[in-house]
Design an enzyme around this catalytic site. Structure first.
Site, PDB file in Angstrom:
ATOM      1  N   ASP A   1      -7.861  -5.328  -3.374  1.00  0.00           N
ATOM      2  CA  ASP A   1      -8.086  -5.187  -1.948  1.00  0.00           C
ATOM      3  C   ASP A   1      -8.682  -6.227  -1.097  1.00  0.00           C
ATOM      4  O   ASP A   1      -8.225  -6.382  -0.097  1.00  0.00           O
ATOM      5  CB  ASP A   1      -9.118  -3.913  -1.762  1.00  0.00           C
ATOM      6  CG  ASP A   1      -8.383  -2.651  -2.189  1.00  0.00           C
ATOM      7  OD1 ASP A   1      -8.892  -1.516  -1.915  1.00  0.00           O
ATOM      8  OD2 ASP A   1      -7.129  -2.417  -2.440  1.00  0.00           O
TER       9      ASP A   1
ATOM     10  N   ALA B   1     -24.482  -8.625  -5.217  1.00  0.00           N
ATOM     11  CA  ALA B   1     -24.418  -9.775  -5.553  1.00  0.00           C
ATOM     12  C   ALA B   1     -24.205 -10.789  -4.444  1.00  0.00           C
ATOM     13  O   ALA B   1     -23.617 -10.426  -3.449  1.00  0.00           O
ATOM     14  CB  ALA B   1     -23.158  -9.998  -6.617  1.00  0.00           C
TER      15      ALA B   1
ATOM     16  N   HIS C   1      19.651  18.787 -16.526  1.00  0.00           N
ATOM     17  CA  HIS C   1      20.031  19.742 -15.338  1.00  0.00           C
ATOM     18  C   HIS C   1      19.179  20.945 -15.570  1.00  0.00           C
ATOM     19  O   HIS C   1      19.276  21.472 -16.642  1.00  0.00           O
ATOM     20  CB  HIS C   1      21.454  20.022 -15.260  1.00  0.00           C
ATOM     21  CG  HIS C   1      21.722  21.207 -14.199  1.00  0.00           C
ATOM     22  ND1 HIS C   1      21.733  20.707 -13.017  1.00  0.00           N
ATOM     23  CD2 HIS C   1      22.073  22.339 -14.522  1.00  0.00           C
ATOM     24  CE1 HIS C   1      22.169  21.839 -12.290  1.00  0.00           C
ATOM     25  NE2 HIS C   1      22.294  22.847 -13.344  1.00  0.00           N
TER      26      HIS C   1
ATOM     27  N   ALA D   1      -9.489   6.604  10.601  1.00  0.00           N
ATOM     28  CA  ALA D   1      -8.395   6.467   9.521  1.00  0.00           C
ATOM     29  C   ALA D   1      -8.032   5.149  10.042  1.00  0.00           C
ATOM     30  O   ALA D   1      -6.436   4.999  10.022  1.00  0.00           O
ATOM     31  CB  ALA D   1      -7.613   7.608   9.168  1.00  0.00           C
TER      32      ALA D   1
ATOM     33  N   GLY E   1      -5.705   7.180  13.832  1.00  0.00           N
ATOM     34  CA  GLY E   1      -4.767   6.595  12.797  1.00  0.00           C
ATOM     35  C   GLY E   1      -3.748   7.232  12.249  1.00  0.00           C
ATOM     36  O   GLY E   1      -3.810   8.472  11.677  1.00  0.00           O
TER      37      GLY E   1
ATOM     38  N   GLY F   1      -7.272   2.363   9.141  1.00  0.00           N
ATOM     39  CA  GLY F   1      -7.347   1.053   8.016  1.00  0.00           C
ATOM     40  C   GLY F   1      -8.726   0.512   7.570  1.00  0.00           C
ATOM     41  O   GLY F   1      -9.584   1.115   7.586  1.00  0.00           O
ATOM     42  N   ARG F   2      -8.411  -0.389   6.419  1.00  0.00           N
ATOM     43  CA  ARG F   2      -9.827  -0.668   5.706  1.00  0.00           C
ATOM     44  C   ARG F   2      -9.731  -2.375   5.853  1.00  0.00           C
ATOM     45  O   ARG F   2      -8.498  -3.019   5.570  1.00  0.00           O
ATOM     46  CB  ARG F   2      -9.676  -0.112   4.235  1.00  0.00           C
ATOM     47  CG  ARG F   2      -9.963   1.309   4.317  1.00  0.00           C
ATOM     48  CD  ARG F   2      -9.518   2.059   3.351  1.00  0.00           C
ATOM     49  NE  ARG F   2     -10.057   1.886   2.108  1.00  0.00           N
ATOM     50  CZ  ARG F   2     -11.263   2.446   1.445  1.00  0.00           C
ATOM     51  NH1 ARG F   2     -11.942   2.900   2.208  1.00  0.00           N
ATOM     52  NH2 ARG F   2     -11.501   2.031   0.434  1.00  0.00           N
TER      53      ARG F   2
ATOM     54  N   GLY G   1      -1.681   6.114   9.790  1.00  0.00           N
ATOM     55  CA  GLY G   1      -1.173   5.358   8.553  1.00  0.00           C
ATOM     56  C   GLY G   1      -1.384   6.395   7.499  1.00  0.00           C
ATOM     57  O   GLY G   1      -1.420   7.702   7.695  1.00  0.00           O
TER      58      GLY G   1
END
Lengths: 430, 40
Positions: free
Chosen positions: A265, A71, A397, A221, A132, A223-224, A134
């Site tokens: 995100d 789009a 328990h 890896a 990375g 981050g994004r 993370g």
């Protein structure tokens, strides 16, 4: 789909790891063979079943038209998809994020995996370097180590999982190192060279010194970041946002265009599936019913599916103190929990950060087997406004949850808290 | 040409959630996605 693929790999890796612990549990295994194509098939089967269920349900819904394509805004309230024009009274942007590829000389030429491509690789390499440390780097590091790949994690910052409670970062780093994963912190890759036979050499500055690491493959890896924003043509609809920081919204998720909201995100804030789903609900209410519901990030939890798992919500003790609050900490190690001993899952702890004046739960931080499933007890208490109900309730328990309750009932002012290596009085064992 | 009550750009977990909830509230929804539903 929503992180399920990696969790299927976590499942396979855990089963293999447990099989290798036979001596602890009273059995032996010979000829343990790891079948990567079969592991991939299991992942695909589970994912495809979820995706096709989703597709069927969309097709059956007469109110939803699924339009395939990319789009772009052609003007306020107008979108183009290929040759087609879509007019809508209101728009919600949910375009998400894509892997951030750092600009390291030689990286593109040498080739690399991302979280998307690594799970579909043809065969397991003998060794892999992950850029990375993370959540993604740590999860993949342990998964592939357990599948027999020699793993090295390069983490830029001084600790792995820098957004988590510091004790959790430190303890998990030790656990993964002891398992056999090489973890280098303050490690910044500066160059990648292709070697003969398809291998790679990574030059990195590690705590100021130059190191050279050879491996078969690289997994990025790092981050994004919000993607597709340039192509989306935000400016044609008067929407402020950029590929680095994401789309700008007010506290009701509305963008700078009056009939456009953004979720998940692409906001450049939290990257969790559950945050995307949470914001989708708020945005729809605001868009369709003209409400002004606000989104709130203070009680959004996060998890890392290493073994043991990391799970957290709210403030760390340091963050709470920085806000000027008087803080009590409740911490209980899993090794003191009977069920954890019986399961052979004694690593980690649960920790509550509580306001000393109001007994409100400010944060909960867990490093434990099934930690992500122990966390909701703390999330609930954040919603009730006090830790008192958790202190009052009776747990079955033996369960791991008894460890959570013990952390909740043994609150101490911050400076009096025992460290992870401290001894517990006998009466606190159960 | 249909004018939709709502267009959702992106069919990942957020977009799917938005489209389904909006449809349940009676809206006519366009859900635009180029790849696999549900995101990564």
């Amino acid at each position: 789909m929503g992180c399920i693929p990696t969790k299927t790999l976590v499942g396979s890796a855990k089963a293999i790891h447990t099989a290798k612990r036979g001596a602890e549990f009273g059995f032996g295994v010979s000829g343990l063979e790891i079948n990567w194509p079969r592991i991939r098939e299991r992942k695909d089967k589970i994912v495809n079943s979820i995706v096709s269920g989703t597709e069927r349900s969309l097709q059956r819904n007469p109110r939803i038209d699924l339009i395939r394509g990319w789009a772009r805004f052609t003007g306020p309230g107008r979108l183009g998809v290929g040759d087609r024009i879509i007019e809508a009274e209101r728009v919600i942007i949910a375009t998400g994020v894509a892997p951030n590829i750092p600009d390291i000389p030689g990286l593109k030429e040498a080739g690399f995996f991302t979280n998307e491509s690594v799970m579909d690789m043809e065969s397991l390499p003998a060794s892999m370097v992950i850029f990375g440390g993370g959540p993604e780097g740590m999860e993949f590091g342990q998964i592939f180590h357990r599948l027999g790949v020699q793993m090295t994690i390069l983490q830029r910052r001084d600790r792995v999982l820098p957004r988590e409670d510091e004790e959790i970062s430190r303890e998990l780093e030790v656990i993964l190192r002891e398992e056999g994963i090489a973890i280098l912190t303050r490690a910044v890759p500066t160059r990648v060279e292709k070697l003969a036979g398809g291998r790679v050499a990574v030059t990195a500055t590690v705590a100021g010194k130059q190191e050279r690491i050879e491996a078969d493959r690289i997994l990025v890896a790092a981050g994004r970041r919000p993607h597709h924003l340039a192509e989306l043509g935000l400016e044609r609809a008067g929407i402020e946002g950029d590929p680095d920081k994401g789309i700008r919204v007010d506290e009701t998720l509305r963008t700078t265009a009056p009939n456009v909201w953004a979720i998940g995100d692409v906001l450049g804030r939290l990257q969790h599936t559950h945050f995307a789903v949470y914001t989708s609900g708020i945005a729809v209410w605001n868009a369709l019913r003209g409400e002004a519901r606000k989104y709130d990030t203070s009680r959004i939890p996060g998890g890392v599916f290493t073994d043991p798992e990391v799970a957290s919500v709210g403030l760390t003790a340091e963050e709470a103190q920085a806000q000027g609050r008087r803080v009590k900490i409740g911490k209980h190690p899993m090794r003191a929990v009977g069920r954890a001993q019986a399961m052979g899952e004694t690593r980690g702890f649960t920790k509550f950060v509580v306001d000393a004046d109001t007994n409100a739960v400010l944060g909960m931080h867990v490093l434990a087997h099934l930690g992500a499933d122990l966390l909701p007890q703390g999330i609930l208490m954040m919603h009730t406004g006090s830790i008192d109900p958790l202190q009052a309730c009776v747990c079955i328990h033996p369960t791991l949850s008894e460890g959570v309750k013990s952390a909740a009932v043994n609150l101490k002012p911050l400076d009096a808290v025992a460290t992870a290596t401290g001894d517990l009085p006998d009466e606190e064992q159960h | 040409m249909t004018t939709y009550n709502l267009a959702v750009v992106g069919g990942g977990m957020g977009g799917l959630g938005a489209a389904n909830r909006a449809a349940a509230m009676g809206a006519k929804v366009a859900l635009i996605e180029s790849g696999r539903l549900g995101g990564t």
